[in-house]
Design a protein around this motif. Structure first.
Motif, PDB file in Angstrom:
ATOM      1  N   ILE A   1       2.957  12.491 -13.056  1.00 37.75           N
ATOM      2  CA  ILE A   1       2.977  12.228 -12.245  1.00 37.75           C
ATOM      3  C   ILE A   1       1.705  10.987 -11.562  1.00 37.75           C
ATOM      4  O   ILE A   1       1.381  10.189 -11.137  1.00 37.75           O
ATOM      5  CB  ILE A   1       3.086  13.343 -10.705  1.00 37.75           C
ATOM      6  N   GLY A   2       0.850  11.727 -11.837  1.00 33.43           N
ATOM      7  CA  GLY A   2      -0.512  11.197 -12.051  1.00 33.43           C
ATOM      8  C   GLY A   2      -1.158   9.450 -12.473  1.00 33.43           C
ATOM      9  O   GLY A   2      -1.049   9.437 -12.334  1.00 33.43           O
ATOM     10  N   HIS A   3       0.143   9.128 -13.695  1.00 30.68           N
ATOM     11  CA  HIS A   3       0.434   8.202 -13.971  1.00 30.68           C
ATOM     12  C   HIS A   3       0.361   7.452 -13.171  1.00 30.68           C
ATOM     13  O   HIS A   3       0.096   6.364 -12.927  1.00 30.68           O
ATOM     14  CB  HIS A   3       0.696   8.177 -15.978  1.00 30.68           C
ATOM     15  N   LEU A   4       1.360   7.580 -12.930  1.00 25.94           N
ATOM     16  CA  LEU A   4       2.563   6.594 -11.841  1.00 25.94           C
ATOM     17  C   LEU A   4       1.417   6.262 -10.450  1.00 25.94           C
ATOM     18  O   LEU A   4       1.482   5.019  -9.931  1.00 25.94           O
ATOM     19  CB  LEU A   4       3.841   7.521 -11.304  1.00 25.94           C
ATOM     20  N   ALA A   5       1.357   8.241  -9.746  1.00 31.04           N
ATOM     21  CA  ALA A   5       0.633   7.221  -9.073  1.00 31.04           C
ATOM     22  C   ALA A   5      -1.135   6.556  -9.436  1.00 31.04           C
ATOM     23  O   ALA A   5      -1.653   5.824  -7.898  1.00 31.04           O
ATOM     24  CB  ALA A   5       0.066   9.413  -9.049  1.00 31.04           C
ATOM     25  N   VAL A   6      -1.476   6.170 -10.396  1.00 30.79           N
ATOM     26  CA  VAL A   6      -3.048   5.580 -10.708  1.00 30.79           C
ATOM     27  C   VAL A   6      -2.074   3.682 -10.874  1.00 30.79           C
ATOM     28  O   VAL A   6      -2.734   3.133 -10.284  1.00 30.79           O
ATOM     29  CB  VAL A   6      -3.302   6.151 -11.924  1.00 30.79           C
ATOM     30  N   VAL A   7      -1.520   3.941 -11.314  1.00 30.81           N
ATOM     31  CA  VAL A   7      -0.246   2.604 -11.081  1.00 30.81           C
ATOM     32  C   VAL A   7      -0.502   2.187 -10.080  1.00 30.81           C
ATOM     33  O   VAL A   7      -0.777   0.887  -9.655  1.00 30.81           O
ATOM     34  CB  VAL A   7       1.077   3.120 -11.972  1.00 30.81           C
ATOM     35  N   ILE A   8       0.240   2.688  -9.284  1.00 31.30           N
ATOM     36  CA  ILE A   8       0.266   2.518  -7.467  1.00 31.30           C
ATOM     37  C   ILE A   8      -0.974   2.214  -6.944  1.00 31.30           C
ATOM     38  O   ILE A   8      -0.683   0.862  -6.106  1.00 31.30           O
ATOM     39  CB  ILE A   8       1.151   3.536  -7.063  1.00 31.30           C
ATOM     40  N   HIS A   9      -2.142   2.981  -7.325  1.00 27.32           N
ATOM     41  CA  HIS A   9      -2.872   2.797  -6.370  1.00 27.32           C
ATOM     42  C   HIS A   9      -3.943   1.618  -6.509  1.00 27.32           C
ATOM     43  O   HIS A   9      -4.261   0.994  -6.251  1.00 27.32           O
ATOM     44  CB  HIS A   9      -3.584   4.542  -6.573  1.00 27.32           C
ATOM     45  N   HIS A  10      -3.769   1.308  -8.256  1.00 24.10           N
ATOM     46  CA  HIS A  10      -4.513   0.075  -9.073  1.00 24.10           C
ATOM     47  C   HIS A  10      -4.069  -1.415  -8.474  1.00 24.10           C
ATOM     48  O   HIS A  10      -4.272  -2.422  -7.739  1.00 24.10           O
ATOM     49  CB  HIS A  10      -5.035  -0.181 -10.262  1.00 24.10           C
ATOM     50  N   GLY A  11      -2.258  -0.871  -8.346  1.00 25.91           N
ATOM     51  CA  GLY A  11      -1.577  -1.880  -7.697  1.00 25.91           C
ATOM     52  C   GLY A  11      -1.983  -2.783  -6.288  1.00 25.91           C
ATOM     53  O   GLY A  11      -1.632  -3.828  -5.871  1.00 25.91           O
ATOM     54  N   MET A  12      -1.775  -1.545  -5.442  1.00 30.55           N
ATOM     55  CA  MET A  12      -3.164  -1.451  -3.613  1.00 30.55           C
ATOM     56  C   MET A  12      -4.122  -2.201  -4.135  1.00 30.55           C
ATOM     57  O   MET A  12      -4.114  -2.718  -3.309  1.00 30.55           O
ATOM     58  CB  MET A  12      -2.132  -0.274  -3.194  1.00 30.55           C
ATOM     59  N   MET A  13      -4.623  -1.604  -4.549  1.00 29.84           N
ATOM     60  CA  MET A  13      -6.215  -2.172  -4.714  1.00 29.84           C
ATOM     61  C   MET A  13      -6.566  -3.213  -4.263  1.00 29.84           C
ATOM     62  O   MET A  13      -7.878  -4.430  -3.864  1.00 29.84           O
ATOM     63  CB  MET A  13      -7.471  -1.497  -5.233  1.00 29.84           C
ATOM     64  N   PHE A  14      -5.464  -4.454  -5.118  1.00 33.45           N
ATOM     65  CA  PHE A  14      -5.782  -5.795  -5.425  1.00 33.45           C
ATOM     66  C   PHE A  14      -4.548  -6.449  -4.636  1.00 33.45           C
ATOM     67  O   PHE A  14      -4.558  -6.867  -4.897  1.00 33.45           O
ATOM     68  CB  PHE A  14      -5.430  -5.900  -6.976  1.00 33.45           C
ATOM     69  N   GLY A  15      -3.650  -5.241  -3.808  1.00 31.31           N
ATOM     70  CA  GLY A  15      -2.686  -6.584  -3.067  1.00 31.31           C
ATOM     71  C   GLY A  15      -3.151  -7.208  -1.851  1.00 31.31           C
ATOM     72  O   GLY A  15      -1.977  -7.189  -1.186  1.00 31.31           O
ATOM     73  N   GLY A  16      -3.701  -7.051  -1.737  1.00 27.48           N
ATOM     74  CA  GLY A  16      -4.747  -7.378  -0.266  1.00 27.48           C
ATOM     75  C   GLY A  16      -4.094  -6.642   0.604  1.00 27.48           C
ATOM     76  O   GLY A  16      -3.746  -7.738   1.997  1.00 27.48           O
ATOM     77  N   ASN A  17      -3.898  -5.503   0.541  1.00 22.70           N
ATOM     78  CA  ASN A  17      -3.855  -4.933   1.697  1.00 22.70           C
ATOM     79  C   ASN A  17      -5.199  -4.537   2.951  1.00 22.70           C
ATOM     80  O   ASN A  17      -5.962  -4.383   2.491  1.00 22.70           O
ATOM     81  CB  ASN A  17      -3.454  -3.412   0.949  1.00 22.70           C
ATOM     82  N   ALA A  18      -4.971  -4.957   4.252  1.00 20.29           N
ATOM     83  CA  ALA A  18      -5.934  -4.242   5.258  1.00 20.29           C
ATOM     84  C   ALA A  18      -6.112  -2.867   5.315  1.00 20.29           C
ATOM     85  O   ALA A  18      -5.394  -2.088   4.886  1.00 20.29           O
ATOM     86  CB  ALA A  18      -5.088  -5.442   6.417  1.00 20.29           C
ATOM     87  N   GLY A  19      -7.226  -2.428   5.541  1.00 21.31           N
ATOM     88  CA  GLY A  19      -7.578  -1.042   5.663  1.00 21.31           C
ATOM     89  C   GLY A  19      -7.917  -0.883   4.317  1.00 21.31           C
ATOM     90  O   GLY A  19      -7.426  -1.220   3.700  1.00 21.31           O
ATOM     91  N   GLN A  20      -7.348   0.500   4.470  1.00 22.33           N
ATOM     92  CA  GLN A  20      -7.819   2.011   3.661  1.00 22.33           C
ATOM     93  C   GLN A  20      -6.806   1.966   2.905  1.00 22.33           C
ATOM     94  O   GLN A  20      -5.560   1.981   3.595  1.00 22.33           O
ATOM     95  CB  GLN A  20      -8.452   2.862   4.037  1.00 22.33           C
ATOM     96  N   ILE A  21      -6.600   2.111   1.402  1.00 19.59           N
ATOM     97  CA  ILE A  21      -5.453   2.538   0.370  1.00 19.59           C
ATOM     98  C   ILE A  21      -5.407   4.209   0.426  1.00 19.59           C
ATOM     99  O   ILE A  21      -6.793   4.383   0.843  1.00 19.59           O
ATOM    100  CB  ILE A  21      -5.501   1.612  -0.241  1.00 19.59           C
TER     101      ILE A  21
END
Length: 106
Positions: A50-70
């Motif tokens: 689960i932690g590995h899947l969370a890392v993948v999602i988190h780092h994908g969001m970091m560079f996904g152009g999301n506004a505000g805090q992820i």
């Protein structure tokens, strides 16, 4: 998924883009100390933590152009546990596979 390989996940009623950029893919490999092919194989075979899947999602969001805090890795893991873990996994496999097959998008 759109042509750039980006995917969108809804976490706690908020949509986040995940982008398979070079930076995101490098951070995923560095954090998990595993290559992308190995990560994708583990996800496809259901042999991922689960932690590995969370890392993948988190780092994908970091560079996904999301506004505000992820969400943090821990918040993403908590979301995965509250929801059906298998719901997010196919999207994450597509996200990483796109980064491998078509090359990362920056």
């Amino acid at each position: 998924m759109n042509p750039t390989g980006e995917i969108t996940l809804t976490i706690d009623d908020k949509e986040y883009n995940l982008k398979p950029s070079v930076k995101a893919l490098l951070r995923i490999e560095e954090t998990l100390d595993r290559g992308l092919i190995e990560i994708v194989q583990s996800l496809s075979e259901g042999k991922i933590r689960i932690g590995h899947l969370a890392v993948v999602i988190h780092h994908g969001m970091m560079f996904g152009g999301n506004a505000g805090q992820i969400p943090t890795v821990e918040a993403v893991a908590a979301w995965l546990l509250r929801n059906n873990l298998t719901t997010a996994t196919p999207s994450v496999v597509r996200f990483l596979s796109e980064g491998l097959s078509a090359g990362p998008k920056d």
